[in-house]
Design an enzyme around this catalytic site. Structure first.
Site, mmCIF file in Angstrom:
data_model
loop_
_atom_site.group_PDB
_atom_site.id
_atom_site.type_symbol
_atom_site.label_atom_id
_atom_site.label_comp_id
_atom_site.label_asym_id
_atom_site.label_seq_id
_atom_site.Cartn_x
_atom_site.Cartn_y
_atom_site.Cartn_z
ATOM 1 N N ILE A 1 31.455 30.814 -32.290
ATOM 2 C CA ILE A 1 32.457 29.840 -32.270
ATOM 3 C C ILE A 1 31.178 29.083 -33.040
ATOM 4 O O ILE A 1 32.116 27.825 -33.514
ATOM 5 C CB ILE A 1 32.890 29.392 -31.063
ATOM 6 C CG1 ILE A 1 30.854 29.265 -30.666
ATOM 7 C CG2 ILE A 1 33.665 30.073 -30.532
ATOM 8 C CD1 ILE A 1 31.162 28.872 -28.996
ATOM 9 N N HIS A 2 29.966 29.473 -33.573
ATOM 10 C CA HIS A 2 29.495 28.076 -33.850
ATOM 11 C C HIS A 2 29.201 28.340 -35.874
ATOM 12 O O HIS A 2 28.570 28.007 -36.287
ATOM 13 C CB HIS A 2 27.701 28.128 -33.383
ATOM 14 C CG HIS A 2 27.541 28.010 -32.363
ATOM 15 N ND1 HIS A 2 27.525 28.467 -31.570
ATOM 16 C CD2 HIS A 2 27.783 26.893 -31.780
ATOM 17 C CE1 HIS A 2 27.439 28.796 -30.079
ATOM 18 N NE2 HIS A 2 27.874 27.368 -30.205
#
Length: 205
Positions: free
Chosen positions: A77-78
């Site tokens: 998600i980063h």
């Protein structure tokens, strides 16, 4: 196979947080809370797919490794790179791919890693919006995932959570989490169903 950092939790950690939080709210001591959290992690698999990586506010560069014809499977998600890239797939193909990867990755059974599920198993499924996916797309993917799990794998989806539980800015994608409930103590069901005022938690119907 799992690399230096191990597997990514993605939205599967939401179920860990839910169970651990409910256990803490029940007044369990820290050792018991950890035991409840481990009860989830030992029987769960999760994987994300996206057609756009995250937009990081303030970053000097844009993460543009995905073009208009490519998706990435297993990304973080980063913006961390996933396990592989693929040409665009249908929702049904994406669901099949994610389920297959989760099944192969497996779960812990004592000291052994075994397939995530077997015919007849009861499953809790979470289909998470990674941030930029429409409700229409999410519903299609959730429907495909449940149909494949029940028709192709012979399992029973007893809980289905669909929504924005763990998001990333502008990421057009979704993650699938499968928690195998078969053989779990009734306590796990109670902790998952325990009421909470956490604003991002959407209970299943």
């Amino acid at each position: 196979k799992k690399g230096i950092t191990g597997a990514r939790g993605v939205a599967g950690t939401v179920l860990v947080h839910k169970v651990a939080g409910a256990a803490a709210a029940n007044g369990y001591d820290l050792e018991k809370v950890v035991e409840c959290a481990n009860m989830v992690t030992s029987r769960m698999g999760t994987l994300g797919v996206a057609i756009d990586a995250v937009t990081v506010p303030g970053a000097e560069t844009v993460n543009d490794r995905l073009d208009a014809h490519t998706i990435e499977i297993g990304l973080g998600i980063h913006g961390e790179a996933g396990m592989r890239q693929s040409p665009l797939l249908t929702s049904n193909e994406i669901a099949k791919d994610m389920i297959s990867e989760i099944q192969e990755y497996g779960k812990m059974d004592g000291s052994e890693v075994v397939p995530m599920m077997q015919k007849g198993d009861e499953l809790c499924v979470l289909v998470n919006n990674l941030g930029g996916t429409s409700n229409f797309e999410m519903s299609i993917l959730a429907n495909d995932a449940v149909r494949i799990l029940e028709n192709d794998y012979g399992c029973k989806v007893t809980r289905l959570f669909v929504g924005s539980y763990m998001t990333s800015f502008d990421m057009h994608g979704a993650s699938l989490t499968i928690l195998n409930m078969t053989g779990a103590p009734d306590e796990l069901n109670q902790l998952l169903d325990a009421p909470t005022d956490a604003p991002a938690w959407h209970p299943c119907d």
